[in-house]
Design a protein around this motif. Sequence first.
Motif, PDB file in Angstrom:
ATOM      1  N   ARG A 101      -6.665   0.853  -3.984  1.00 50.40           N
ATOM      2  CA  ARG A 101      -7.245   1.818  -3.070  1.00 50.40           C
ATOM      3  C   ARG A 101      -8.233   1.147  -2.122  1.00 50.40           C
ATOM      4  O   ARG A 101      -8.731   1.755  -1.221  1.00 50.40           O
ATOM      5  CB  ARG A 101      -7.891   2.962  -3.842  1.00 50.40           C
ATOM      6  N   ARG A 156       7.065   2.372   7.322  1.00 50.13           N
ATOM      7  CA  ARG A 156       7.798   1.498   6.424  1.00 50.13           C
ATOM      8  C   ARG A 156       8.929   0.771   7.139  1.00 50.13           C
ATOM      9  O   ARG A 156       9.125  -0.426   6.970  1.00 50.13           O
ATOM     10  CB  ARG A 156       8.378   2.329   5.293  1.00 50.13           C
ATOM     11  N   SER A 177      -6.156   1.155   5.310  1.00 50.84           N
ATOM     12  CA  SER A 177      -5.305   2.344   5.403  1.00 50.84           C
ATOM     13  C   SER A 177      -3.988   1.996   6.072  1.00 50.84           C
ATOM     14  O   SER A 177      -3.893   1.023   6.832  1.00 50.84           O
ATOM     15  CB  SER A 177      -6.018   3.434   6.201  1.00 50.84           C
ATOM     16  N   LEU A 178      -2.975   2.775   5.781  1.00 45.12           N
ATOM     17  CA  LEU A 178      -1.665   2.552   6.379  1.00 45.12           C
ATOM     18  C   LEU A 178      -1.746   2.579   7.898  1.00 45.12           C
ATOM     19  O   LEU A 178      -1.120   1.781   8.584  1.00 45.12           O
ATOM     20  CB  LEU A 178      -0.692   3.633   5.897  1.00 45.12           C
ATOM     21  N   ARG A 224      -7.884   8.778   3.233  1.00 44.80           N
ATOM     22  CA  ARG A 224      -8.446   7.583   3.868  1.00 44.80           C
ATOM     23  C   ARG A 224      -7.565   6.352   3.662  1.00 44.80           C
ATOM     24  O   ARG A 224      -7.653   5.395   4.435  1.00 44.80           O
ATOM     25  CB  ARG A 224      -9.843   7.301   3.308  1.00 44.80           C
ATOM     26  N   SER A 225      -6.767   6.353   2.597  1.00 41.70           N
ATOM     27  CA  SER A 225      -5.834   5.243   2.400  1.00 41.70           C
ATOM     28  C   SER A 225      -4.655   5.341   3.342  1.00 41.70           C
ATOM     29  O   SER A 225      -3.948   4.372   3.564  1.00 41.70           O
ATOM     30  CB  SER A 225      -5.294   5.232   0.964  1.00 41.70           C
ATOM     31  N   ILE A 226      -4.422   6.532   3.857  1.00 43.48           N
ATOM     32  CA  ILE A 226      -3.294   6.714   4.765  1.00 43.48           C
ATOM     33  C   ILE A 226      -3.773   6.630   6.209  1.00 43.48           C
ATOM     34  O   ILE A 226      -3.170   5.951   7.036  1.00 43.48           O
ATOM     35  CB  ILE A 226      -2.612   8.071   4.499  1.00 43.48           C
ATOM     36  N   GLN A 238       0.837  -1.204   0.000  1.00 42.39           N
ATOM     37  CA  GLN A 238       0.000   0.000   0.000  1.00 42.39           C
ATOM     38  C   GLN A 238       0.873   1.255   0.000  1.00 42.39           C
ATOM     39  O   GLN A 238       0.592   2.216  -0.693  1.00 42.39           O
ATOM     40  CB  GLN A 238      -0.933  -0.037   1.227  1.00 42.39           C
ATOM     41  N   GLU A 239       1.930   1.214   0.787  1.00 41.72           N
ATOM     42  CA  GLU A 239       2.801   2.380   0.869  1.00 41.72           C
ATOM     43  C   GLU A 239       3.441   2.662  -0.478  1.00 41.72           C
ATOM     44  O   GLU A 239       3.542   3.808  -0.909  1.00 41.72           O
ATOM     45  CB  GLU A 239       3.871   2.152   1.937  1.00 41.72           C
ATOM     46  N   TYR A 250       1.001  14.695  -2.933  1.00 43.08           N
ATOM     47  CA  TYR A 250       0.296  14.635  -4.215  1.00 43.08           C
ATOM     48  C   TYR A 250       0.095  16.057  -4.727  1.00 43.08           C
ATOM     49  O   TYR A 250      -0.446  16.896  -4.010  1.00 43.08           O
ATOM     50  CB  TYR A 250      -1.066  13.943  -4.058  1.00 43.08           C
ATOM     51  N   ASN A 300       8.062  13.932  -1.078  1.00 45.87           N
ATOM     52  CA  ASN A 300       7.529  12.580  -1.236  1.00 45.87           C
ATOM     53  C   ASN A 300       8.571  11.506  -0.926  1.00 45.87           C
ATOM     54  O   ASN A 300       8.224  10.364  -0.654  1.00 45.87           O
ATOM     55  CB  ASN A 300       7.001  12.412  -2.668  1.00 45.87           C
ATOM     56  N   GLN A 324       2.251   1.858  -3.399  1.00 43.54           N
ATOM     57  CA  GLN A 324       1.211   2.385  -4.280  1.00 43.54           C
ATOM     58  C   GLN A 324       1.023   3.878  -4.065  1.00 43.54           C
ATOM     59  O   GLN A 324       0.908   4.651  -5.000  1.00 43.54           O
ATOM     60  CB  GLN A 324      -0.123   1.691  -4.017  1.00 43.54           C
ATOM     61  N   LEU A 325       0.985   4.269  -2.787  1.00 44.61           N
ATOM     62  CA  LEU A 325       0.730   5.677  -2.480  1.00 44.61           C
ATOM     63  C   LEU A 325       1.913   6.551  -2.855  1.00 44.61           C
ATOM     64  O   LEU A 325       1.747   7.661  -3.347  1.00 44.61           O
ATOM     65  CB  LEU A 325       0.417   5.835  -0.991  1.00 44.61           C
ATOM     66  N   LYS A 326       3.116   6.045  -2.628  1.00 43.73           N
ATOM     67  CA  LYS A 326       4.303   6.844  -2.941  1.00 43.73           C
ATOM     68  C   LYS A 326       4.492   6.984  -4.445  1.00 43.73           C
ATOM     69  O   LYS A 326       4.826   8.051  -4.948  1.00 43.73           O
ATOM     70  CB  LYS A 326       5.544   6.180  -2.344  1.00 43.73           C
TER      71      LYS A 326
END
Lengths: 272, 430
Positions: A167, A239, A171-172, B179-181, A153-154, B303, B295, A156-158
Amino acid sequence: MEIVFLQLAIVFYLLSTGAFFWPLMSPRPLARSLAPGLLCGAFVAHAGAIAVRSLSAGHIAVVESYEAVSFFGCLLAGVCLLVQLRAPVAILGAVVSPLCVVMATGAFVFSTQSRDLPPSLHSVWLPIHVTLAFLGNAVFGVAFSASLVYLLQERQLKSKKGRLSFRRLPSLETLDALNYRVLAWGFALLTLGILTGAVWAEYVWGTFWVWEPRPTLSLVTWVMYALLLHYRTAGWRGRRAAALTIACFIVLVGSFLGVKLIFPGRHGGAFG
Amino acid sequence: MDSRTTNLLLMGLNHRSAPVEVRERLAFDEDALEPALRRLVDHMVVREGAIVSTCNRVEILACTPDPQAAGEKITTLLAEARHVARPLFEPHLYTRVGKEAVSHLFRVTSSLDSMVVGEPQILGQVKDAYAVSSTLGALGVILHRCFHKSFSVAKRVRSETRIAAKAVSISSAAVDLARSIFDHLDDKTAMVIGAGEMGEQTVKHLQSNGIGTVLVTNRTFARAVELARQCNGTVVPFDQLHRHLHLADVVVGSVGMNGYLLVPAVVDEVLRERKRRPMFFIDLGVPRNFDPRLNDIENVFLYDIDDLEKVIEDNKDEREREAIKAESIIAEEVESFWAWLSSMEVTPTIIALRDRAETIRQKEVEKALASMKDLPPQARQAVEAMSAALMNKLLHPPIAYLKASGRHGAGPEAEGVSTVRRIFGLDEDA
């Protein structure tokens, strides 16, 4: 009978693997309870196989290497299900189910007649010590799965290439908090496992500790996890914590297999 | 087209053509708008005029017989009214004449020209500008029609394409990512830096998704107070931004500025203060507010607006189709408006009507002014403007009537024309 249960468990593990991966591949959702339900079926069948074997052998079936692997897989599935009851982390099943497929299949392929235990090891401490130690390891296995999903997930987000499917991962923060909690539980169980082992060793061999590969590596693992927990409490997260959790688990599995296959001591398989 | 006696001219600068330093100096506040409009519309070079001024753009639209002279007049007006030297802003100025001017206005009103395409505020801003020009009598038949058309075009674009969904989806993409974080948003703090439109929208979206605390900071303190009031937030003075940054889990940047507001060294320090709890930076600024290298910091997610667009770009083809659809709606409406304008232009009755009115107006104004020799020039202009407005307003219904009858085929048209000609005595000698 045992073989039928084990085959059934493998089939269910395979099905639940598919069901856990489905939401990552397809936009059409499955019923939410389907994948955990299949994993639950697999767990019951797997536990049945172990129970049948233990009954016929007259002691808990964790003496042979493959027996231990099978026992570990069964507990891993159980812990994973328990965790899913408490947190929205069904996706852990996508890591745990395939691992269980491998472990149950290994047990099925290498299955032999069970060996008799030396009388010295016949004791109520056997199931207590073994179950606590393996439960601890299974809990670490879940921490490992959560960390793996965290890293996924991390990344993907980075990398910002997050496709829709990713998605839907937890959540992390959820994964990180779960990792922390689960590590604490695993550590407590591992500590109890080592303590009960020491008590048992005092009964059987007249000493609390023997410097043999198996207990020594347990101690190494224990120290490693103690350090990991210490750093987590000190504020490591995310991480770095996830990567370390994965590293710790790899060392744990490596030492477990290494001891079983390379330096069998008095403890475990060779019963010197 | 060059022989026409009525043409449209649009001059302006926007977020693409001009940096914010130039835009902010040329922007008209409400008080400056009125004298500028009075100066702009002299009823000779510029018959009708309107000024649209927002934080992202200044657009001046004029109805004029002579676009070149009007362009010169507008440039001078900008320089003098805003006290800015011409070389400072002239290179950023764009000029659109005729159909292109109409098309530009339609694109602006439909939010196709916005920094965040599809954002809804611009329509209201154009409507406000229209209302101001209209109250001051700066508009005539043509610009009235032009603006009304632009509103209906914006409506069409909004309802017939999914362009408008895009702006909303940028802020909802930001919320999805948050929400993903983060697990819960209700114990999290969002800090919005700069009270721009997108920042405001995003913070409101975060709030409707249950974010716990909102901190607002802005270079203009009053604007920060205003936004904070709207979203129940707390104001942080702009110069103390760094001191409060460690409180924020989500940081929204929408400041119009050059250079990075936050660089890795600063954020690294802040993260240590937060015990490396994750931070989510949403950079809505163009140019960007946050150093992209943020980042790379562990537990920091950054983002920018392009990244957010990529996240929502589920189907590129669809987006392109929507853009093409919107542009074709606009092209169609520009043609239809232009046809109206041309028909108005070539209708001899209308010209005759206008000429008659203009002759009367000039004669009467001269007469009136002759009797008041020591009137200050401002008052003279006011008299001029008032008379022109009177004429324009008086002529609007008959001209509209002529236009309407013109669309109903030959019979009634001839009838309508002859009626008007008779009523206004256009066939008699003046």
